[in-house]
Motif scaffolding. Structure first.
Motif, mmCIF file in Angstrom:
data_model
loop_
_atom_site.group_PDB
_atom_site.id
_atom_site.type_symbol
_atom_site.label_atom_id
_atom_site.label_comp_id
_atom_site.label_asym_id
_atom_site.label_seq_id
_atom_site.Cartn_x
_atom_site.Cartn_y
_atom_site.Cartn_z
ATOM 1 N N MET A 39 0.839 -1.199 0.000
ATOM 2 C CA MET A 39 0.000 0.000 0.000
ATOM 3 C C MET A 39 0.881 1.259 0.000
ATOM 4 N N ASP A 40 0.555 2.181 -0.859
ATOM 5 C CA ASP A 40 1.343 3.417 -0.843
ATOM 6 C C ASP A 40 0.908 4.302 0.324
ATOM 7 N N LYS A 41 1.733 5.291 0.606
ATOM 8 C CA LYS A 41 1.440 6.094 1.785
ATOM 9 C C LYS A 41 0.878 7.463 1.408
ATOM 10 N N ASN A 42 0.619 7.641 0.120
ATOM 11 C CA ASN A 42 0.134 8.928 -0.385
ATOM 12 C C ASN A 42 -1.143 9.404 0.281
ATOM 13 N N MET A 43 -2.021 8.453 0.546
ATOM 14 C CA MET A 43 -3.328 8.797 1.067
ATOM 15 C C MET A 43 -3.246 9.617 2.350
ATOM 16 N N LEU A 44 -2.072 9.590 2.957
ATOM 17 C CA LEU A 44 -1.956 10.306 4.208
ATOM 18 C C LEU A 44 -1.586 11.755 3.971
ATOM 19 N N GLY A 45 -1.592 12.159 2.691
ATOM 20 C CA GLY A 45 -1.290 13.542 2.340
ATOM 21 C C GLY A 45 -2.060 14.539 3.193
ATOM 22 N N ASP A 46 -3.337 14.259 3.438
ATOM 23 C CA ASP A 46 -4.160 15.203 4.174
ATOM 24 C C ASP A 46 -3.783 15.271 5.655
ATOM 25 N N LEU A 47 -2.881 14.450 6.054
ATOM 26 C CA LEU A 47 -2.511 14.446 7.470
ATOM 27 C C LEU A 47 -1.179 15.139 7.669
ATOM 28 N N ASP A 48 -0.726 15.827 6.612
ATOM 29 C CA ASP A 48 0.587 16.455 6.649
ATOM 30 C C ASP A 48 0.745 17.469 7.773
ATOM 31 N N ASN A 49 -0.368 18.057 8.136
ATOM 32 C CA ASN A 49 -0.266 19.099 9.149
ATOM 33 C C ASN A 49 -0.273 18.573 10.583
ATOM 34 N N LEU A 50 -0.184 17.278 10.731
ATOM 35 C CA LEU A 50 -0.061 16.731 12.084
ATOM 36 C C LEU A 50 1.343 17.006 12.617
ATOM 37 N N PRO A 51 1.478 17.144 13.937
ATOM 38 C CA PRO A 51 2.823 17.326 14.508
ATOM 39 C C PRO A 51 3.710 16.101 14.265
ATOM 40 N N GLU A 52 5.005 16.314 14.337
ATOM 41 C CA GLU A 52 6.007 15.301 14.006
ATOM 42 C C GLU A 52 5.772 13.994 14.770
ATOM 43 N N GLU A 53 5.502 14.136 16.034
ATOM 44 C CA GLU A 53 5.314 12.975 16.908
ATOM 45 C C GLU A 53 4.185 12.063 16.423
ATOM 46 N N ASP A 54 3.089 12.698 15.974
ATOM 47 C CA ASP A 54 1.951 11.917 15.497
ATOM 48 C C ASP A 54 2.250 11.260 14.166
ATOM 49 N N LYS A 55 3.050 11.950 13.344
ATOM 50 C CA LYS A 55 3.433 11.336 12.081
ATOM 51 C C LYS A 55 4.204 10.053 12.327
ATOM 52 N N MET A 56 5.047 10.082 13.347
ATOM 53 C CA MET A 56 5.810 8.870 13.656
ATOM 54 C C MET A 56 4.899 7.745 14.119
ATOM 55 N N LYS A 57 3.929 8.100 14.955
ATOM 56 C CA LYS A 57 2.952 7.084 15.391
ATOM 57 C C LYS A 57 2.229 6.496 14.192
ATOM 58 N N MET A 58 1.860 7.393 13.272
ATOM 59 C CA MET A 58 1.142 6.970 12.070
ATOM 60 C C MET A 58 1.995 6.016 11.234
ATOM 61 N N ALA A 59 3.271 6.380 11.079
ATOM 62 C CA ALA A 59 4.165 5.532 10.292
ATOM 63 C C ALA A 59 4.301 4.158 10.948
ATOM 64 N N ALA A 60 4.391 4.144 12.269
ATOM 65 C CA ALA A 60 4.487 2.871 12.991
ATOM 66 C C ALA A 60 3.225 2.048 12.758
ATOM 67 N N MET A 61 2.083 2.724 12.802
ATOM 68 C CA MET A 61 0.809 2.044 12.555
ATOM 69 C C MET A 61 0.786 1.415 11.167
ATOM 70 N N ILE A 62 1.268 2.163 10.176
ATOM 71 C CA ILE A 62 1.290 1.635 8.812
ATOM 72 C C ILE A 62 2.192 0.405 8.721
ATOM 73 N N ASP A 63 3.367 0.491 9.351
ATOM 74 C CA ASP A 63 4.262 -0.670 9.349
ATOM 75 C C ASP A 63 3.579 -1.882 9.965
ATOM 76 N N GLN A 64 2.868 -1.642 11.068
ATOM 77 C CA GLN A 64 2.216 -2.759 11.747
ATOM 78 C C GLN A 64 1.127 -3.382 10.875
ATOM 79 N N LEU A 65 0.349 -2.504 10.208
ATOM 80 C CA LEU A 65 -0.683 -3.029 9.321
ATOM 81 C C LEU A 65 -0.060 -3.837 8.190
ATOM 82 N N GLN A 66 1.107 -3.398 7.708
ATOM 83 C CA GLN A 66 1.745 -4.119 6.611
ATOM 84 C C GLN A 66 2.237 -5.494 7.040
#
Lengths: 84, 93, 84, 93, 84, 93
Positions: free
Chosen positions: F1-28
């Motif tokens: 799955m590409d990660k583009n769809m998260l484009g709209d979440l760009d304005n989240l703070p850095e810390e949340d982006k990391m959580k999100m990336a971890a979540m994506i890894d886990q789903l994969q």
């Protein structure tokens, strides 16, 4: 889903939750699409491990049509299909 | 899904009831996305069998529309009957 | 499940956990029932989008019989079917 | 599911082992509810095909009983063989 | 998965997470195996609730062959099949 | 799955982006294990039908190998097309 139409007071936790559900939805869509098109396109005799030309073009069209069905159903449900 | 089944949890403190309600909302979101995926898979499987073009023809599109609408009506009726059974109501024969 | 037969010392977290599993179970039951009865009752020609009389009464009876099977199997398993 | 596979996690501190055990218990609860749902779906699909009445007739009920009992015995036998394979034991031919 | 090839700096949380995914994988494998072998081996007339001799030996061989397919596919994927 | 769809979440703070990336890894990870299970089930179902011996014969083994390799190639092609559609690219007819 995602950002459009989201109330401003929606908390960070809820954004994360919705994003997670959206990811899960997309993974499930991808898996169902993959399984369904394999069932429709692959020659079950398994005479070779390569995809032949007929299978390749069947896959491309199957993905394209599945996508259209996803959008069509999304319209009928009156929502955007979960933002894609 | 109706929320009646949680009747036995009435004696939980207010804070936990709120957590529970949030959990139910979350399950409903996940559930509706799954239902959406299943509906697409079913109507695609039943209606699309030719892969000579990359776009749906008129007949396939009509089939998908009817299939989806029928499935939704079906699903609502099942939901109605299901919740009657959950409440022990008699059902039509 | 739920409250009956629960040891008094069962913690709040465990109650929440069991309630969550029960909900998940019921959602899955509902989904399987819906899919199965659609397979058994819907006319696959999709000549119209309305449910006709035959389909409607098939649905009602299908739900009723599925429910009975759920209860019957629950009895055989020696547990109440997860409280419904 | 046997718990042997967690052998490689033996060097975790006590507290984590407890978390792990709780996790296994939770998976088993979820698993048994899923198994229950699958069993109902399978036996319903195999045994019930007529919808002219809203109650199971005698023949359908007998079929469901046998199907469910057979499935449970089947499932136990599979579990037995599966855990032998997990432990690398030889199997009967 | 599990311990082999794990970088030393992998945190405790990650170990727990991987262990949980491995458990889930194994539960799903067991469920799919059970369903598939029931479909292949059980006589659908349900004339009795006992497993007869033919069914019993079919189950044993079905489990054994399913296991081999799992390992074979694991080799093809270039990974050990999730440690079993 | 590409990660583009998260484009709209760009304005989240850095810390949340990391959580999100971890979540994506886990789903994969979960996703790839599920795919593995589905592949095994499909190729077993399509290739193995005789239970007179407890080991795969040569023909069954060849069938499983081809089935698995074909499924993987299929799955990669689907992934490619799928991500093109996600980005609104035109597709070959």
């Amino acid at each position: 889903m995602a950002n459009n139409g989201v109330q401003p007071e929606m908390g960070k936790e809820q954004i994360m939750f919705m994003a997670e559900k959206e990811m899960e939805y997309r993974v499930e869509l991808f898996n169902k699409l993959t399984q369904t098109c394999f069932r429709k396109c692959a020659e079950k005799s398994y005479k070779e491990s390569e995809l032949n030309m007929a299978e390749n073009s069947c896959i491309d069209r199957c993905v394209s049509k599945y996508w259209q069905v996803t959008n069509l159903v999304g319209q009928l449900l009156g929502t955007n299909p979960p933002s894609m | 899904m109706d929320k009646n089944m949680l009747g036995d949890l009435d004696n939980l403190p207010e804070e936990d009831k709120m957590k529970m309600a949030a959990m139910i909302d979350q399950l409903q979101i996940r559930d509706s996305l799954r239902m959406y995926n299943s509906l697409v898979e079913r109507c695609f499987t039943d209606c699309v069998d030719s892969f000579r073009r990359k776009t749906l023809d008129k007949q396939e599109e009509t089939c998908v529309r009817r299939c989806a609408e029928k499935f939704l009506k079906h699903s609502m009726r099942v939901g109605l009957r299901f919740s009657e059974l959950n409440q022990g109501a008699p059902t039509p024969d």
